[in-house]
Scaffold this motif. Structure first.
Motif, PDB file in Angstrom:
ATOM      1  N   ASN A 246      32.128  32.779  41.601  1.00 36.96           N
ATOM      2  CA  ASN A 246      33.122  33.605  42.281  1.00 36.96           C
ATOM      3  C   ASN A 246      34.028  34.382  41.333  1.00 36.96           C
ATOM      4  O   ASN A 246      35.092  34.850  41.747  1.00 36.96           O
ATOM      5  CB  ASN A 246      33.990  32.731  43.191  1.00 36.96           C
ATOM      6  CG  ASN A 246      33.272  32.360  44.483  1.00 36.96           C
ATOM      7  OD1 ASN A 246      32.789  33.215  45.204  1.00 36.96           O
ATOM      8  ND2 ASN A 246      33.188  31.067  44.750  1.00 36.96           N
ATOM      9  N   ALA A 247      33.633  34.543  40.074  1.00 38.24           N
ATOM     10  CA  ALA A 247      34.436  35.357  39.167  1.00 38.24           C
ATOM     11  C   ALA A 247      34.548  36.775  39.729  1.00 38.24           C
ATOM     12  O   ALA A 247      33.570  37.334  40.226  1.00 38.24           O
ATOM     13  CB  ALA A 247      33.805  35.395  37.778  1.00 38.24           C
ATOM     14  N   GLY A 248      35.728  37.345  39.664  1.00 39.97           N
ATOM     15  CA  GLY A 248      35.940  38.682  40.219  1.00 39.97           C
ATOM     16  C   GLY A 248      36.161  38.686  41.719  1.00 39.97           C
ATOM     17  O   GLY A 248      36.101  39.747  42.344  1.00 39.97           O
ATOM     18  N   ASP A 249      36.432  37.531  42.322  1.00 42.57           N
ATOM     19  CA  ASP A 249      36.674  37.466  43.764  1.00 42.57           C
ATOM     20  C   ASP A 249      38.086  37.975  44.044  1.00 42.57           C
ATOM     21  O   ASP A 249      39.012  37.212  44.327  1.00 42.57           O
ATOM     22  CB  ASP A 249      36.500  36.032  44.266  1.00 42.57           C
ATOM     23  CG  ASP A 249      36.611  35.935  45.777  1.00 42.57           C
ATOM     24  OD1 ASP A 249      36.590  37.002  46.438  1.00 42.57           O
ATOM     25  OD2 ASP A 249      36.723  34.812  46.299  1.00 42.57           O
ATOM     26  N   VAL A 250      38.229  39.291  43.972  1.00 47.64           N
ATOM     27  CA  VAL A 250      39.547  39.917  44.049  1.00 47.64           C
ATOM     28  C   VAL A 250      40.193  39.760  45.412  1.00 47.64           C
ATOM     29  O   VAL A 250      41.418  39.916  45.541  1.00 47.64           O
ATOM     30  CB  VAL A 250      39.441  41.405  43.680  1.00 47.64           C
ATOM     31  CG1 VAL A 250      39.014  41.570  42.240  1.00 47.64           C
ATOM     32  CG2 VAL A 250      38.456  42.131  44.609  1.00 47.64           C
ATOM     33  N   ALA A 251      39.403  39.468  46.445  1.00 47.05           N
ATOM     34  CA  ALA A 251      39.954  39.347  47.796  1.00 47.05           C
ATOM     35  C   ALA A 251      41.058  38.306  47.862  1.00 47.05           C
ATOM     36  O   ALA A 251      41.989  38.418  48.666  1.00 47.05           O
ATOM     37  CB  ALA A 251      38.849  38.992  48.789  1.00 47.05           C
ATOM     38  N   MET A 252      40.975  37.278  47.002  1.00 47.70           N
ATOM     39  CA  MET A 252      41.916  36.177  47.062  1.00 47.70           C
ATOM     40  C   MET A 252      43.153  36.386  46.182  1.00 47.70           C
ATOM     41  O   MET A 252      44.020  35.516  46.107  1.00 47.70           O
ATOM     42  CB  MET A 252      41.224  34.868  46.632  1.00 47.70           C
ATOM     43  CG  MET A 252      40.081  34.457  47.544  1.00 47.70           C
ATOM     44  SD  MET A 252      40.633  34.172  49.251  1.00 47.70           S
ATOM     45  CE  MET A 252      40.182  35.716  50.050  1.00 47.70           C
ATOM     46  N   MET A 253      43.269  37.522  45.524  1.00 45.46           N
ATOM     47  CA  MET A 253      44.420  37.755  44.662  1.00 45.46           C
ATOM     48  C   MET A 253      45.689  37.829  45.508  1.00 45.46           C
ATOM     49  O   MET A 253      45.727  38.520  46.528  1.00 45.46           O
ATOM     50  CB  MET A 253      44.239  39.043  43.863  1.00 45.46           C
ATOM     51  CG  MET A 253      43.068  38.987  42.905  1.00 45.46           C
ATOM     52  SD  MET A 253      42.898  40.469  41.882  1.00 45.46           S
ATOM     53  CE  MET A 253      44.188  40.179  40.669  1.00 45.46           C
ATOM     54  N   PRO A 254      46.751  37.118  45.111  1.00 46.05           N
ATOM     55  CA  PRO A 254      47.994  37.135  45.898  1.00 46.05           C
ATOM     56  C   PRO A 254      48.731  38.460  45.750  1.00 46.05           C
ATOM     57  O   PRO A 254      48.832  39.013  44.658  1.00 46.05           O
ATOM     58  CB  PRO A 254      48.803  35.979  45.298  1.00 46.05           C
ATOM     59  CG  PRO A 254      48.277  35.817  43.916  1.00 46.05           C
ATOM     60  CD  PRO A 254      46.828  36.201  43.958  1.00 46.05           C
ATOM     61  N   VAL A 255      49.219  38.976  46.859  1.00 46.48           N
ATOM     62  CA  VAL A 255      50.013  40.204  46.880  1.00 46.48           C
ATOM     63  C   VAL A 255      51.167  40.007  47.850  1.00 46.48           C
ATOM     64  O   VAL A 255      51.177  39.067  48.642  1.00 46.48           O
ATOM     65  CB  VAL A 255      49.173  41.427  47.314  1.00 46.48           C
ATOM     66  CG1 VAL A 255      48.059  41.706  46.315  1.00 46.48           C
ATOM     67  CG2 VAL A 255      48.589  41.228  48.707  1.00 46.48           C
ATOM     68  N   GLY A 256      52.127  40.917  47.801  1.00 45.36           N
ATOM     69  CA  GLY A 256      53.234  40.856  48.740  1.00 45.36           C
ATOM     70  C   GLY A 256      52.793  41.242  50.139  1.00 45.36           C
ATOM     71  O   GLY A 256      51.728  41.838  50.331  1.00 45.36           O
ATOM     72  N   PRO A 257      53.607  40.918  51.154  1.00 43.22           N
ATOM     73  CA  PRO A 257      53.258  41.279  52.536  1.00 43.22           C
ATOM     74  C   PRO A 257      53.231  42.793  52.732  1.00 43.22           C
ATOM     75  O   PRO A 257      53.937  43.541  52.060  1.00 43.22           O
ATOM     76  CB  PRO A 257      54.385  40.641  53.361  1.00 43.22           C
ATOM     77  CG  PRO A 257      54.980  39.600  52.467  1.00 43.22           C
ATOM     78  CD  PRO A 257      54.835  40.118  51.078  1.00 43.22           C
ATOM     79  N   SER A 258      52.398  43.226  53.661  1.00 41.17           N
ATOM     80  CA  SER A 258      52.286  44.640  53.990  1.00 41.17           C
ATOM     81  C   SER A 258      53.543  45.128  54.706  1.00 41.17           C
ATOM     82  O   SER A 258      54.213  44.376  55.420  1.00 41.17           O
ATOM     83  CB  SER A 258      51.067  44.879  54.883  1.00 41.17           C
ATOM     84  OG  SER A 258      51.049  46.191  55.383  1.00 41.17           O
ATOM     85  N   ARG A 259      53.843  46.413  54.513  1.00 42.77           N
ATOM     86  CA  ARG A 259      54.952  47.027  55.237  1.00 42.77           C
ATOM     87  C   ARG A 259      54.487  47.679  56.541  1.00 42.77           C
ATOM     88  O   ARG A 259      55.296  48.176  57.320  1.00 42.77           O
ATOM     89  CB  ARG A 259      55.636  48.079  54.361  1.00 42.77           C
ATOM     90  CG  ARG A 259      56.369  47.498  53.168  1.00 42.77           C
ATOM     91  CD  ARG A 259      57.251  48.546  52.494  1.00 42.77           C
ATOM     92  NE  ARG A 259      56.440  49.606  51.894  1.00 42.77           N
ATOM     93  CZ  ARG A 259      55.994  49.564  50.635  1.00 42.77           C
ATOM     94  NH1 ARG A 259      56.270  48.515  49.871  1.00 42.77           N
ATOM     95  NH2 ARG A 259      55.291  50.565  50.147  1.00 42.77           N
ATOM     96  N   LEU A 260      53.180  47.686  56.778  1.00 37.97           N
ATOM     97  CA  LEU A 260      52.655  48.278  58.008  1.00 37.97           C
ATOM     98  C   LEU A 260      52.921  47.356  59.199  1.00 37.97           C
ATOM     99  O   LEU A 260      52.681  46.144  59.121  1.00 37.97           O
ATOM    100  CB  LEU A 260      51.156  48.536  57.878  1.00 37.97           C
ATOM    101  CG  LEU A 260      50.713  49.521  56.793  1.00 37.97           C
ATOM    102  CD1 LEU A 260      49.184  49.601  56.753  1.00 37.97           C
ATOM    103  CD2 LEU A 260      51.315  50.901  57.033  1.00 37.97           C
ATOM    104  N   SER A 261      53.366  47.930  60.284  1.00 35.81           N
ATOM    105  CA  SER A 261      53.669  47.124  61.470  1.00 35.81           C
ATOM    106  C   SER A 261      52.420  46.523  62.088  1.00 35.81           C
ATOM    107  O   SER A 261      52.494  45.539  62.842  1.00 35.81           O
ATOM    108  CB  SER A 261      54.392  47.999  62.510  1.00 35.81           C
ATOM    109  OG  SER A 261      53.551  49.078  62.921  1.00 35.81           O
ATOM    110  N   THR A 262      51.262  47.096  61.793  1.00 35.78           N
ATOM    111  CA  THR A 262      50.006  46.624  62.378  1.00 35.78           C
ATOM    112  C   THR A 262      49.385  45.462  61.608  1.00 35.78           C
ATOM    113  O   THR A 262      48.417  44.862  62.076  1.00 35.78           O
ATOM    114  CB  THR A 262      48.990  47.775  62.411  1.00 35.78           C
ATOM    115  OG1 THR A 262      48.868  48.312  61.088  1.00 35.78           O
ATOM    116  CG2 THR A 262      49.447  48.873  63.356  1.00 35.78           C
ATOM    117  N   ALA A 263      49.889  45.170  60.443  1.00 31.82           N
ATOM    118  CA  ALA A 263      49.304  44.117  59.605  1.00 31.82           C
ATOM    119  C   ALA A 263      49.687  42.741  60.140  1.00 31.82           C
ATOM    120  O   ALA A 263      50.813  42.539  60.601  1.00 31.82           O
ATOM    121  CB  ALA A 263      49.776  44.259  58.170  1.00 31.82           C
TER     122      ALA A 263
END
Length: 421
Positions: A246-263
């Motif tokens: 699973n090297a390069g499994d970028v989907a799991m990288m932590p990010v801040g919450p979205s600012r979009l109301s639909t997220a």
């Protein structure tokens, strides 16, 4: 000389010859055509060594002559060589949560035949039967002699098919049945061919390395924006798998919450990249109440028509990708990030241009942002990536060949017929 030392020396000689043959094939893949003298210089081998290698590759049907070429100097014109398109073939099977696709490619990576099924992933045994039928159908496109040149079946799929269904807007359906189903072994049993199994992000990275931008670049991080987001890592001309693949499994990288109301609201204090940087996230923002039924064509139309919600999503997507890529490139020190997607045209331009500007603005002191390039294969990346796996493991010059550590296979698989020719 003791027998053990003689056999060891013979083994080392065979490994070195095998490695050098693959180096020559790699050079031809990158240059498209070359003379023996050019190959000798590029591979740093003697003319005699190159002559023996070319003869062997000719006998195996992997290279062919293009004819004589005179460069204007003295002496006889040189014979140019190229890869033989029908010197080897590979099947690719791409299993996704909403798609089953099977392709047959030639030695140059061109798709000869394709079978595709848009559907929520069925139960494993039914999927196996669909794939078996498609493989048998595609086999019919090859002559009897060409069937002997099949390198195997590449299988590409997300390794956790039943995970993140909430984020992807999918029902539970048959996904739990896949947790303990070994499709690779089942395919070997029913097809009698070796199966090379990787996650879909790694497989797409192999395609880019073997047939795309990797012909000019040895080090890059690869992202694929599909319904989810996948990725892979290429270092020193080889794909990095990691301990679990699973090297390069970028989907799991932590990010801040979205600012979009639909997220969707994150379950923890942070979100994951998949929730914000994926075509499902785009579809959710485009049609919040009906996004599971939004097709790739619907999304492409919204992009081409400059839908305002596309521009809103791109801003949020790039906002999520920027710190993730900044962290990844700081850790890996790669000069290039390749991004590919199921969408094309203006989508490619908006993602690459906006992300290049954002990374340049966010680059820390004394550091340069990586180059951003769009990938080669678009929506075909997963399927061609799968079909590239048997080609890559049979013909790529990985350093582990020299130490005898390269099994070239996933555990428990058969030895490739082409490998032993």
């Amino acid at each position: 000389m003791p027998k053990s030392r003689r056999s060891a020396r013979g083994s080392n000689s065979a490994q070195l010859r095998r490695y050098n043959e693959r180096i020559v094939l790699q050079i031809l893949r990158r240059l498209q055509q070359a003379s023996k003298a050019e190959l000798a210089r590029a591979a740093q081998l003697t003319n005699a060594a190159i002559g023996a290698i070319i003869q062997s590759l000719h006998e195996d049907g992997l290279v062919e002559d293009l004819g004589k070429h005179h460069d204007g100097g003295r002496g006889q014109p040189a014979t140019l060589l190229k890869l033989a398109p029908r010197g080897a073939f590979g099947f690719g099977v791409r299993i996704d949560r909403t798609n089953l696709e099977t392709v047959l490619v030639d030695f140059e990576g061109r798709v000869i035949g394709r079978r595709s099924h848009e559907m929520i992933l069925p139960a494993p045994e039914k999927a196996l039967e669909i794939v078996r039928r498609d493989l048998e159908n595609l086999r019919g496109l090859l002559s009897q002699d060409e069937l002997a040149r099949l390198t195997g079946i590449g299988l590409a799929q997300p390794f956790n098919l039943g995970a993140w269904l909430h984020e992807l807007g999918l029902p539970e359906a048959n996904f739990p049945l896949w947790d303990d189903f070994d499709l690779a072994s089942k395919l070997e049993e029913v097809m009698g061919l070796p199966v090379f199994h990787e996650n879909d992000g790694t497989a797409a990275t192999v395609a880019e390395l073997f047939y795309g931008l990797g012909r000019q670049h040895d080090n890059f991080l690869y992202f694929f924006l599909g319904p989810a987001i996948g990725g892979g890592l290429c270092m020193n001309g080889d794909v990095v798998r990691g301990v679990t693949g699973n090297a390069g499994d970028v989907a799991m990288m932590p990010v801040g919450p979205s600012r979009l109301s639909t997220a969707p609201r994150p379950r923890k204090s942070h979100d994951i990249l998949l929730t914000r940087a994926s075509l499902v996230a785009f579809a959710r923002h485009l049609e919040p109440g009906e996004f599971p039924g939004i097709s790739r064509l619907d999304l492409q139309t919204a992009v081409d028509n400059d839908h305002p919600r596309f521009n809103e999503w791109v801003e949020d997507c790039v906002d999520a990708l920027t710190p993730a890529l900044g962290a990844a490139t700081a850790l890996l020190d790669v000069p290039l990030v390749v991004i590919d997607s199921d969408l094309d045209g203006r989508f490619c331009e908006e993602i690459t241009n906006n992300l290049s500007r954002a990374l340049a603005a966010a680059a820390p002191e004394a550091r340069n942002a990586p180059d951003i390039k769009f990938g080669t294969f678009g929506q075909d990346a997963g399927a061609i990536g799968a079909a590239s796996l048997p080609m890559f493991f049979n013909f790529s010059p990985r350093a582990s060949i020299l130490t005898g550590e390269a099994s070239d296979r996933t555990p428990g698989s058969q030895q490739s017929q082409v490998e032993n020719r």
